[in-house]
Scaffold this motif. Structure first.
Motif, short mmCIF file in Angstrom:
data_model
loop_
_atom_site.label_atom_id
_atom_site.label_comp_id
_atom_site.label_asym_id
_atom_site.label_seq_id
_atom_site.Cartn_x
_atom_site.Cartn_y
_atom_site.Cartn_z
N PRO A 6 0.82 -1.22 0.00
CA PRO A 6 0.00 0.00 0.00
C PRO A 6 0.85 1.26 0.00
CG PRO A 6 -0.26 -1.25 2.04
CD PRO A 6 0.67 -2.02 1.16
N TYR A 7 0.29 2.30 -0.58
CA TYR A 7 1.01 3.56 -0.70
C TYR A 7 1.20 4.21 0.67
CZ TYR A 7 2.68 7.77 -2.91
OH TYR A 7 3.46 8.83 -3.30
N PRO A 8 2.38 4.77 0.97
CA PRO A 8 2.67 5.29 2.30
C PRO A 8 1.95 6.55 2.72
CG PRO A 8 4.51 5.69 0.83
CD PRO A 8 3.51 4.85 0.08
N THR A 9 1.04 7.10 1.91
CA THR A 9 0.29 8.27 2.38
C THR A 9 -0.85 7.85 3.30
OG1 THR A 9 -1.08 8.24 0.39
CG2 THR A 9 0.82 9.71 0.39
N ASP A 10 -1.13 6.57 3.36
CA ASP A 10 -2.12 6.05 4.30
C ASP A 10 -1.57 6.31 5.70
OD1 ASP A 10 -3.82 4.60 5.90
OD2 ASP A 10 -3.59 2.72 4.81
N PRO A 11 -2.32 7.00 6.58
CA PRO A 11 -1.80 7.34 7.91
C PRO A 11 -1.31 6.14 8.70
CG PRO A 11 -3.88 8.46 7.53
CD PRO A 11 -3.66 7.54 6.37
N GLU A 12 -1.93 4.98 8.52
CA GLU A 12 -1.47 3.79 9.23
C GLU A 12 -0.10 3.35 8.72
OE1 GLU A 12 -4.41 0.74 9.15
OE2 GLU A 12 -5.96 2.04 9.95
N MET A 13 0.18 3.55 7.44
CA MET A 13 1.45 3.13 6.86
C MET A 13 2.59 4.05 7.29
SD MET A 13 1.02 0.38 5.33
CE MET A 13 2.59 0.26 4.53
N PRO A 31 7.97 2.17 3.29
CA PRO A 31 7.38 1.49 2.13
C PRO A 31 7.08 2.49 1.02
CG PRO A 31 5.74 1.74 3.86
CD PRO A 31 7.04 2.23 4.42
N THR A 32 7.21 2.04 -0.23
CA THR A 32 6.83 2.83 -1.39
C THR A 32 5.69 2.10 -2.08
OG1 THR A 32 8.36 1.75 -2.91
CG2 THR A 32 9.22 3.63 -1.68
N LEU A 33 5.33 2.54 -3.26
CA LEU A 33 4.24 1.88 -3.99
C LEU A 33 4.48 0.38 -4.19
CD1 LEU A 33 2.90 4.17 -6.84
CD2 LEU A 33 1.60 2.99 -5.09
N LEU A 34 5.67 0.01 -4.62
CA LEU A 34 5.94 -1.38 -4.97
C LEU A 34 7.02 -2.05 -4.13
CD1 LEU A 34 5.89 -0.98 -8.84
CD2 LEU A 34 4.05 -1.82 -7.37
N GLU A 35 7.82 -1.27 -3.42
CA GLU A 35 8.96 -1.81 -2.70
C GLU A 35 9.13 -1.10 -1.37
OE1 GLU A 35 12.12 -2.67 -6.09
OE2 GLU A 35 11.69 -0.55 -5.87
N LEU A 51 16.72 0.12 -2.59
CA LEU A 51 15.36 -0.42 -2.76
C LEU A 51 15.41 -1.94 -2.72
CD1 LEU A 51 14.21 1.77 -5.77
CD2 LEU A 51 13.51 2.03 -3.40
N ALA A 52 14.37 -2.54 -2.15
CA ALA A 52 14.23 -4.00 -2.14
C ALA A 52 12.76 -4.35 -1.98
CB ALA A 52 15.06 -4.62 -1.02
N ALA A 53 12.45 -5.60 -2.17
CA ALA A 53 11.06 -6.06 -2.17
C ALA A 53 10.40 -6.01 -0.80
CB ALA A 53 10.97 -7.47 -2.73
N ASP A 54 11.17 -6.21 0.27
CA ASP A 54 10.57 -6.18 1.60
C ASP A 54 11.49 -5.45 2.57
OD1 ASP A 54 12.47 -8.14 2.78
OD2 ASP A 54 11.40 -9.59 1.54
N ARG A 55 10.98 -5.18 3.76
CA ARG A 55 11.72 -4.38 4.73
C ARG A 55 13.02 -5.05 5.17
NH1 ARG A 55 8.62 -2.28 9.93
NH2 ARG A 55 8.53 -4.50 10.33
N GLU A 56 12.98 -6.36 5.42
CA GLU A 56 14.18 -7.06 5.87
C GLU A 56 15.28 -7.03 4.81
OE1 GLU A 56 13.19 -10.99 7.27
OE2 GLU A 56 11.45 -10.21 8.31
N ALA A 57 14.91 -7.27 3.56
CA ALA A 57 15.90 -7.24 2.48
C ALA A 57 16.47 -5.84 2.31
CB ALA A 57 15.27 -7.73 1.18
N THR A 58 15.65 -4.83 2.47
CA THR A 58 16.11 -3.45 2.35
C THR A 58 17.11 -3.12 3.45
OG1 THR A 58 13.97 -2.86 1.41
CG2 THR A 58 15.36 -1.05 2.13
N LEU A 59 16.82 -3.55 4.66
CA LEU A 59 17.73 -3.31 5.78
C LEU A 59 19.07 -4.01 5.55
CD1 LEU A 59 18.34 -2.08 8.50
CD2 LEU A 59 17.23 -4.05 9.57
N ILE A 60 19.04 -5.23 5.07
CA ILE A 60 20.28 -5.97 4.79
C ILE A 60 21.09 -5.26 3.70
CG2 ILE A 60 21.20 -8.11 3.81
CD1 ILE A 60 18.84 -9.53 5.30
N LYS A 61 20.43 -4.83 2.63
CA LYS A 61 21.12 -4.10 1.57
C LYS A 61 21.71 -2.79 2.09
CE LYS A 61 19.03 -5.48 -2.78
NZ LYS A 61 18.35 -4.97 -3.96
N ALA A 62 20.98 -2.10 2.94
CA ALA A 62 21.48 -0.84 3.51
C ALA A 62 22.71 -1.09 4.37
CB ALA A 62 20.38 -0.16 4.34
#
Length: 74
Positions: A6-13, A31-35, A51-62
């Motif tokens: 989901p797009y991050p402009t949603d207050p819950e996101m 989160p972004t639109l797709l990643e 950028l990565a597909a999920d939060r865990e992968a993004t953290l590892i890449k970072a």
């Protein structure tokens, strides 16, 4: 069907945005639109973006990106 990214402009996101400290760098995950996106910053340095597909992968890449930067600085 629900959107798995989901797009991050949603207050819950917006609550899912996360900032972490790692080896003197700040990693902001969001989160972004797709990643997931990580913006990596350090004082007086240009930010890096990963950028990565999920939060865990993004953290590892970072963290890998930071390790490369730390090696190149000395």
């Amino acid at each position: 069907m629900t959107d798995p990214h989901p797009y991050p402009t949603d207050p819950e996101m917006l609550d899912e945005a996360l900032a972490l400290e790692y080896l003197g760098y700040t990693i902001r995950l969001q989160p972004t639109l797709l990643e997931w996106m990580a913006v990596i910053t350090q004082p007086n340095q240009r930010p890096g973006i990963v950028l990565a597909a999920d939060r865990e992968a993004t953290l590892i890449k970072a963290q890998d990106w930071i390790a490369v930067q730390a090696k190149s600085q000395g």
